[in-house]
Design an enzyme around this catalytic site. Sequence first.
Site, PDB file in Angstrom:
ATOM      1  N   ASP A  14      48.188  42.270  40.750  1.00 19.55           N
ATOM      2  CA  ASP A  14      49.615  41.970  40.911  1.00 19.55           C
ATOM      3  C   ASP A  14      50.395  43.241  40.587  1.00 19.55           C
ATOM      4  O   ASP A  14      50.349  43.733  39.454  1.00 19.55           O
ATOM      5  CB  ASP A  14      50.011  40.829  39.974  1.00 19.55           C
ATOM      6  CG  ASP A  14      51.412  40.294  40.265  1.00 19.55           C
ATOM      7  OD1 ASP A  14      51.999  40.695  41.281  1.00 19.55           O
ATOM      8  OD2 ASP A  14      51.902  39.473  39.467  1.00 19.55           O
ATOM      9  N   ASP A 110      52.462  42.345  47.483  1.00 22.48           N
ATOM     10  CA  ASP A 110      52.163  42.965  46.190  1.00 22.48           C
ATOM     11  C   ASP A 110      51.134  42.199  45.372  1.00 22.48           C
ATOM     12  O   ASP A 110      50.986  42.461  44.180  1.00 22.48           O
ATOM     13  CB  ASP A 110      53.456  43.106  45.374  1.00 22.48           C
ATOM     14  CG  ASP A 110      54.124  41.764  45.091  1.00 22.48           C
ATOM     15  OD1 ASP A 110      53.901  40.817  45.861  1.00 22.48           O
ATOM     16  OD2 ASP A 110      54.882  41.672  44.109  1.00 22.48           O
ATOM     17  N   GLU A 111      50.399  41.291  45.993  1.00 27.22           N
ATOM     18  CA  GLU A 111      49.523  40.438  45.203  1.00 27.22           C
ATOM     19  C   GLU A 111      48.326  40.016  46.043  1.00 27.22           C
ATOM     20  O   GLU A 111      48.465  39.668  47.214  1.00 27.22           O
ATOM     21  CB  GLU A 111      50.317  39.210  44.750  1.00 27.22           C
ATOM     22  CG  GLU A 111      49.608  38.297  43.796  1.00 27.22           C
ATOM     23  CD  GLU A 111      50.485  37.100  43.421  1.00 27.22           C
ATOM     24  OE1 GLU A 111      50.019  36.278  42.628  1.00 27.22           O
ATOM     25  OE2 GLU A 111      51.618  36.986  43.940  1.00 27.22           O
TER      26      GLU A 111
END
Length: 365
Positions: A14, A110-111
């Site tokens: 993350d 983003d993860e």
Amino acid sequence: MVAEEIYRKIIHIDMDAFYASVEQRDFPEYRGKPLIVGGMPHGRGGVVATASYEARKFGIRSAMPSKTAQRLCPEAIFIYPRFDAYKAVSNHIHEIFHRYTDIVEPLSLDEAYLDVTNDKQGIRYAIDIARLIKQAIKEELNLTASAGVSINKFVAKIASDMDKPDGLTFIGPSKIGLFMERLAVEKFHGVGKVTAAKMKAMGLHTGGDLKKLSEPEMITSFGKSGRFYYQIVRGIDNRPLQPDRETKSVSVEDTYQEDLTDKVAMLQELKLLTEKLEVRLQRSGLKGKTIIVKFKFHDFTIMTRRLSLTMLINDKENITQTVKAILENAPLERKRVRLLGVGISNLELTDEEKKEKKIIQLELF
């Protein structure tokens, strides 16, 4: 002789305050300042997509109305998102992931989850792979990521949030039971604020408290989600990673402490949900044709209404117009609404995403 149990090796990565961190990296004037990426607090408003850690100290968080964020921190700097820039960084991050495994399940720009049970480089230990990935992101992109390492998706995701920013947390098989028992109910992913409040009202404050309930008791108290809670409080999550999963729909919803009874109030809440939906769609590079509005009433019955368009949309203006039309025609007389949701289906990639995907396929072959 008892056979040794074989566990999966799952990493959840993350990125830390991703959009804001990219902006602070690219523009030195934003560094060390409370930065908010998202809708402007003046005029038409909007919601916070990401807040820098300097802004989070004031209680600002993602999906918060921009006007609320400005009230919490009047000196905050508001900027519009640069999704092309974030997508380019995300592509680089995923290239780093694929150095170690091709079993990558992206959740957003983003993860992502990574299954490194059999990693490409034969490193063996998942925590070492996570450390190498974090190091590469730092050295090649000048950004930080937090990583959680465990034997399944659920525990790895919780672990990645334990020591932000720039954290690395490993929760091994022998530690999962005690870890889950000590975890506050609001920290369980899938337990929202309303459910957490209900749990606490029942005297359920930790995973240990939840663990005292049988599966039938959990289902009686929390419906079909009770089965899920029963499993996760024991650290059980057998879901495989889905590296090529197709997104069928994208949606957002919110539950209200007080029931909504008039359409004016409902429209205001639906507009906030539409802002959040726009951010999710743009993150994913998706557009859709069918808008869905979900109503859950005080007696927990659910009604959904759909409206299909002839064109693909992913912007808040068009979504809001469609949502408004659905609301105006919904039979809500004498109804008390406790939850609203907005979603979109019949999805396709945007032209930019299609072009990028084609380029990637050409590079592969």
